[in-house]
Design a protein around this motif. Structure first.
Motif, PDB file in Angstrom:
ATOM      1  N   LEU A   1      -4.577  -8.881  -9.407  1.00 24.20           N
ATOM      2  CA  LEU A   1      -3.364  -9.100 -10.177  1.00 24.20           C
ATOM      3  C   LEU A   1      -2.936  -7.874 -10.981  1.00 24.20           C
ATOM      4  CD1 LEU A   1      -4.205 -12.688 -11.467  1.00 24.20           C
ATOM      5  CD2 LEU A   1      -2.703 -12.077  -9.569  1.00 24.20           C
ATOM      6  N   LEU A   2      -3.913  -7.136 -11.518  1.00 21.41           N
ATOM      7  CA  LEU A   2      -3.597  -5.994 -12.370  1.00 21.41           C
ATOM      8  C   LEU A   2      -3.536  -4.677 -11.610  1.00 21.41           C
ATOM      9  CD1 LEU A   2      -5.822  -6.763 -15.498  1.00 21.41           C
ATOM     10  CD2 LEU A   2      -3.410  -7.290 -15.154  1.00 21.41           C
ATOM     11  N   GLY A   3      -4.246  -4.596 -10.487  1.00 20.43           N
ATOM     12  CA  GLY A   3      -4.309  -3.348  -9.736  1.00 20.43           C
ATOM     13  C   GLY A   3      -5.539  -2.536 -10.076  1.00 20.43           C
ATOM     14  N   SER A   4      -5.990  -1.745  -9.132  1.00 21.29           N
ATOM     15  CA  SER A   4      -7.249  -1.011  -9.248  1.00 21.29           C
ATOM     16  C   SER A   4      -7.238   0.008 -10.377  1.00 21.29           C
ATOM     17  CB  SER A   4      -7.551  -0.305  -7.923  1.00 21.29           C
ATOM     18  OG  SER A   4      -7.580  -1.227  -6.862  1.00 21.29           O
ATOM     19  N   ALA A   5      -6.111   0.673 -10.584  1.00 22.86           N
ATOM     20  CA  ALA A   5      -6.060   1.739 -11.593  1.00 22.86           C
ATOM     21  C   ALA A   5      -6.354   1.223 -12.991  1.00 22.86           C
ATOM     22  CB  ALA A   5      -4.688   2.418 -11.563  1.00 22.86           C
TER      23      ALA A   5
ATOM     24  N   ALA B   1     -11.870   2.337  -5.330  1.00 26.29           N
ATOM     25  CA  ALA B   1     -11.566   3.681  -4.838  1.00 26.29           C
ATOM     26  C   ALA B   1     -10.768   3.624  -3.539  1.00 26.29           C
ATOM     27  CB  ALA B   1     -12.853   4.477  -4.646  1.00 26.29           C
ATOM     28  N   ASP B   2     -11.162   2.716  -2.644  1.00 27.70           N
ATOM     29  CA  ASP B   2     -10.425   2.565  -1.387  1.00 27.70           C
ATOM     30  C   ASP B   2      -8.967   2.220  -1.649  1.00 27.70           C
ATOM     31  OD1 ASP B   2     -12.743   3.034   0.007  1.00 27.70           O
ATOM     32  OD2 ASP B   2     -13.122   0.932   0.495  1.00 27.70           O
ATOM     33  N   ASP B   3      -8.739   1.293  -2.566  1.00 24.72           N
ATOM     34  CA  ASP B   3      -7.374   0.854  -2.816  1.00 24.72           C
ATOM     35  C   ASP B   3      -6.546   1.952  -3.461  1.00 24.72           C
ATOM     36  OD1 ASP B   3      -5.559  -1.460  -2.597  1.00 24.72           O
ATOM     37  OD2 ASP B   3      -5.408  -1.236  -4.774  1.00 24.72           O
ATOM     38  N   LEU B   4      -7.202   2.857  -4.178  1.00 25.22           N
ATOM     39  CA  LEU B   4      -6.504   3.986  -4.791  1.00 25.22           C
ATOM     40  C   LEU B   4      -6.328   5.153  -3.818  1.00 25.22           C
ATOM     41  CD1 LEU B   4      -8.262   3.930  -8.270  1.00 25.22           C
ATOM     42  CD2 LEU B   4      -5.873   3.366  -7.804  1.00 25.22           C
ATOM     43  N   GLY B   5      -6.798   4.965  -2.573  1.00 24.11           N
ATOM     44  CA  GLY B   5      -6.663   6.024  -1.569  1.00 24.11           C
ATOM     45  C   GLY B   5      -7.724   7.094  -1.656  1.00 24.11           C
TER      46      GLY B   5
ATOM     47  N   GLY C   1       8.109  -5.426   5.483  1.00 28.26           N
ATOM     48  CA  GLY C   1       7.869  -4.111   4.907  1.00 28.26           C
ATOM     49  C   GLY C   1       8.396  -3.992   3.489  1.00 28.26           C
ATOM     50  N   CYS C   2       9.578  -4.523   3.229  1.00 32.70           N
ATOM     51  CA  CYS C   2      10.154  -4.443   1.882  1.00 32.70           C
ATOM     52  C   CYS C   2       9.333  -5.243   0.876  1.00 32.70           C
ATOM     53  CB  CYS C   2      11.600  -4.943   1.908  1.00 32.70           C
ATOM     54  SG  CYS C   2      12.761  -3.806   2.716  1.00 32.70           S
ATOM     55  N   THR C   3       8.880  -6.426   1.280  1.00 28.29           N
ATOM     56  CA  THR C   3       8.051  -7.238   0.382  1.00 28.29           C
ATOM     57  C   THR C   3       6.725  -6.550   0.115  1.00 28.29           C
ATOM     58  OG1 THR C   3       9.051  -9.259   1.294  1.00 28.29           O
ATOM     59  CG2 THR C   3       7.020  -9.507   0.026  1.00 28.29           C
ATOM     60  N   ALA C   4       6.129  -5.986   1.163  1.00 30.41           N
ATOM     61  CA  ALA C   4       4.851  -5.286   0.999  1.00 30.41           C
ATOM     62  C   ALA C   4       4.996  -4.095   0.063  1.00 30.41           C
ATOM     63  CB  ALA C   4       4.329  -4.821   2.357  1.00 30.41           C
ATOM     64  N   LEU C   5       6.102  -3.362   0.186  1.00 33.63           N
ATOM     65  CA  LEU C   5       6.318  -2.188  -0.659  1.00 33.63           C
ATOM     66  C   LEU C   5       6.478  -2.593  -2.123  1.00 33.63           C
ATOM     67  CD1 LEU C   5       6.648   0.869  -0.706  1.00 33.63           C
ATOM     68  CD2 LEU C   5       9.112   0.538  -0.351  1.00 33.63           C
ATOM     69  N   ALA C   6       7.173  -3.695  -2.368  1.00 26.31           N
ATOM     70  CA  ALA C   6       7.342  -4.176  -3.743  1.00 26.31           C
ATOM     71  C   ALA C   6       5.996  -4.528  -4.364  1.00 26.31           C
ATOM     72  CB  ALA C   6       8.280  -5.378  -3.764  1.00 26.31           C
ATOM     73  N   ILE C   7       5.131  -5.190  -3.589  1.00 30.24           N
ATOM     74  CA  ILE C   7       3.806  -5.568  -4.105  1.00 30.24           C
ATOM     75  C   ILE C   7       2.949  -4.326  -4.309  1.00 30.24           C
ATOM     76  CG2 ILE C   7       1.683  -6.830  -3.570  1.00 30.24           C
ATOM     77  CD1 ILE C   7       3.404  -8.861  -2.048  1.00 30.24           C
ATOM     78  N   ALA C   8       3.055  -3.360  -3.405  1.00 27.89           N
ATOM     79  CA  ALA C   8       2.292  -2.114  -3.539  1.00 27.89           C
ATOM     80  C   ALA C   8       2.654  -1.384  -4.824  1.00 27.89           C
ATOM     81  CB  ALA C   8       2.531  -1.212  -2.331  1.00 27.89           C
ATOM     82  N   ARG C   9       3.947  -1.353  -5.139  1.00 27.11           N
ATOM     83  CA  ARG C   9       4.379  -0.707  -6.381  1.00 27.11           C
ATOM     84  C   ARG C   9       3.836  -1.464  -7.600  1.00 27.11           C
ATOM     85  NH1 ARG C   9      10.611   0.078  -4.355  1.00 27.11           N
ATOM     86  NH2 ARG C   9      10.445   2.227  -3.584  1.00 27.11           N
ATOM     87  N   GLU C  10       3.909  -2.778  -7.520  1.00 22.45           N
ATOM     88  CA  GLU C  10       3.489  -3.607  -8.651  1.00 22.45           C
ATOM     89  C   GLU C  10       2.002  -3.476  -8.934  1.00 22.45           C
ATOM     90  OE1 GLU C  10       3.306  -8.386  -9.718  1.00 22.45           O
ATOM     91  OE2 GLU C  10       4.538  -7.683  -8.044  1.00 22.45           O
ATOM     92  N   THR C  11       1.191  -3.416  -7.867  1.00 18.57           N
ATOM     93  CA  THR C  11      -0.273  -3.379  -8.025  1.00 18.57           C
ATOM     94  C   THR C  11      -0.854  -1.985  -7.855  1.00 18.57           C
ATOM     95  OG1 THR C  11      -0.600  -3.891  -5.662  1.00 18.57           O
ATOM     96  CG2 THR C  11      -0.486  -5.762  -7.192  1.00 18.57           C
ATOM     97  N   GLN C  12       0.011  -0.979  -7.651  1.00 19.48           N
ATOM     98  CA  GLN C  12      -0.405   0.419  -7.503  1.00 19.48           C
ATOM     99  C   GLN C  12      -1.387   0.603  -6.342  1.00 19.48           C
ATOM    100  OE1 GLN C  12      -1.249   2.358 -11.430  1.00 19.48           O
ATOM    101  NE2 GLN C  12      -0.959   0.282 -12.219  1.00 19.48           N
ATOM    102  N   SER C  13      -1.140  -0.111  -5.247  1.00 22.28           N
ATOM    103  CA  SER C  13      -2.034  -0.046  -4.094  1.00 22.28           C
ATOM    104  C   SER C  13      -1.609   1.083  -3.166  1.00 22.28           C
ATOM    105  CB  SER C  13      -2.020  -1.380  -3.331  1.00 22.28           C
ATOM    106  OG  SER C  13      -2.824  -1.288  -2.169  1.00 22.28           O
ATOM    107  N   ARG C  14      -2.343   2.195  -3.240  1.00 24.33           N
ATOM    108  CA  ARG C  14      -2.044   3.330  -2.370  1.00 24.33           C
ATOM    109  C   ARG C  14      -2.380   3.003  -0.917  1.00 24.33           C
ATOM    110  NH1 ARG C  14       1.261   4.472  -5.515  1.00 24.33           N
ATOM    111  NH2 ARG C  14       1.755   6.217  -4.155  1.00 24.33           N
TER     112      ARG C  14
END
Length: 413
Positions: free
Chosen positions: A133-137, A180-184, A361-374
């Protein structure tokens, strides 16, 4: 017969099973099990929701919690429980600090109470729950700190407690690898997993060893090291008979399905994924105190089946599997939904369906931005490379520009 606490009795009277309460509060079943047995109290940020679930006042809940542990509530917990609008990240930080103080003591050399191990287990449960929910960072520094804290206790523990510490250390190191994986940071992720593997061997836990081998296979697959991915996956399955947790066995089987697909063995891949699905439908084993692969549910195995079908070149079948499961994806795995939608996007591209690709793709990108998933952004970049031919289609050009912008931000990050 296991002792049932005052809180456990109240939960039963309210009609809650351990699984039901865990789902309602967003925690692992193993965490609720420890509340029932009196090994731990619920963390303060959960008290308002727990009181509401039981239909009791805050004061009545405090009395239940005190009776459950056989001692008054510490002042720090009283203060936290009475704070209105508490922020989850603040509670996690406070919990980490409390764990350090309890475990290390003032001198850093004296013996410690073995019950402190449960404090670390609860900290990890909270971090894992918050991760999606918060993201890896937001969590990586806390997780890394706990690895150091656990390691500092190895030399101060008796033989029995040291074994549990190695287990908890391996769990935190594996979690650091996941973050670390999720942060790339893939090389960092693999390094953390190697540390986790060493401690898993030291703990003597077949469940942990199998789980971490499975995770190392996933990491190798992530960076395109297909030979290592297959070898590690098959190695994890070889420990199957000594593994107690059905979910860990399910996780190992689904990764073996990926390995077989990479080897081009369709029959074996589908057999492994079917085995994984059957295992995922079984109840969590009472002997799995850490819920190692609690996420390995039928929904999770279904999206992995889709990924396996994609590797085998069966793109339309893979798309059907993604669509069958992602609409009802569990909300607590929000970041993972973005990752799987990104993978669905690539399948849609390979199926020649630009509209379907743009939609997910658009939905995935929105979630990636929200959770900072590289990691999700990188998956989307793979799709974008195959969508250049469709720039004239509605929405495609905007999507490609958005992915390119996010990709530039990723590299800068």
């Amino acid at each position: 017969m296991a002792r049932r606490t005052a809180l456990g009795e109240a939960l039963l009277m309210a009609g809650y099973t351990q699984e039901g309460l865990a789902e309602k509060l967003g925690v692992d079943r193993a965490t609720v099990q420890r509340w029932h047995s009196g090994k731990n109290r619920p963390q303060p940020y959960l008290w308002p929701k727990l009181a509401k679930a039981l239909g009791v006042s805050p004061q009545q809940l405090r009395e239940l919690l005190a009776d459950s542990a056989g001692s008054p509530l510490p002042q720090s917990e009283e203060t936290a429980a009475n704070s209105a609008g508490v922020d989850r990240r603040s509670v996690l930080s406070t919990g980490v600090s409390m764990g350090i103080l309890l475990a290390l003591g003032e001198s850093g050399t004296r013996a410690f109470n073995p019950a402190v191990v449960d404090t670390f287990v609860d900290l990890r449960d909270s971090l894992v729950t918050a991760d999606s929910l918060l993201g890896s960072a937001s969590l990586v520094n806390s997780a890394v700190e706990q690895v150091s804290n656990v390691a500092r206790l190895f030399g101060r523990a008796d033989l029995k407690t040291r074994g549990r510490l190695f287990e908890v250390g391996a769990l935190f190191a594996e979690f650091c690898g996941w973050l670390a994986d999720d942060l790339g940071r893939f090389e960092d992720g693999r390094s953390w997993s190697r540390q986790a593997l060493e401690w898993a061997h030291s703990s003597g836990s077949s469940d942990l060893l199998t789980y971490i081998l499975m995770r190392m296979s996933q990491q190798a697959q992530l960076v395109g090291d297909e030979g290592a991915a297959a070898a590690l996956a098959y190695s994890s399955v070889r420990h199957d008979r000594s593994v107690k947790s059905v979910r860990v066995r399910a996780a190992a089987r689904q990764q073996a399905a990926h390995a077989s697909a990479l080897d081009g063995d369709e029959s074996s891949a589908l057999s492994h994924i079917d085995d994984a699905y059957d295992l995922s439908t079984k109840n969590l084993d009472e002997e799995d105190p850490y819920s190692l692969a609690g996420y390995c549910t039928p929904a999770y195995v279904t999206v992995q089946r889709a990924a396996v079908l994609s590797t085998l070149g069966k793109y339309r079948e893979a798309l059907d599997e993604y669509d069958r499961v992602l609409d009802d994806w569990p909300h607590e795995f929000h970041r993972e939904r973005g990752l799987h939608l990104a993978r669905r996007t690539l399948v849609a591209v390979r199926s020649g369906l630009p509209d379907a690709a743009v939609e997910s793709g658009c939905t995935a990108l929105a979630i990636a931005r929200e959770t900072q998933s590289r990691r999700t952004v990188r998956e989307l970049a793979r799709s974008a490379a195959g969508m250049q031919q469709w720039r004239s289609y509605a929405g495609v050009d905007d999507f490609l520009e958005a992915v390119a912008t996010e990709g530039e931000a990723e590299w800068a990050h």
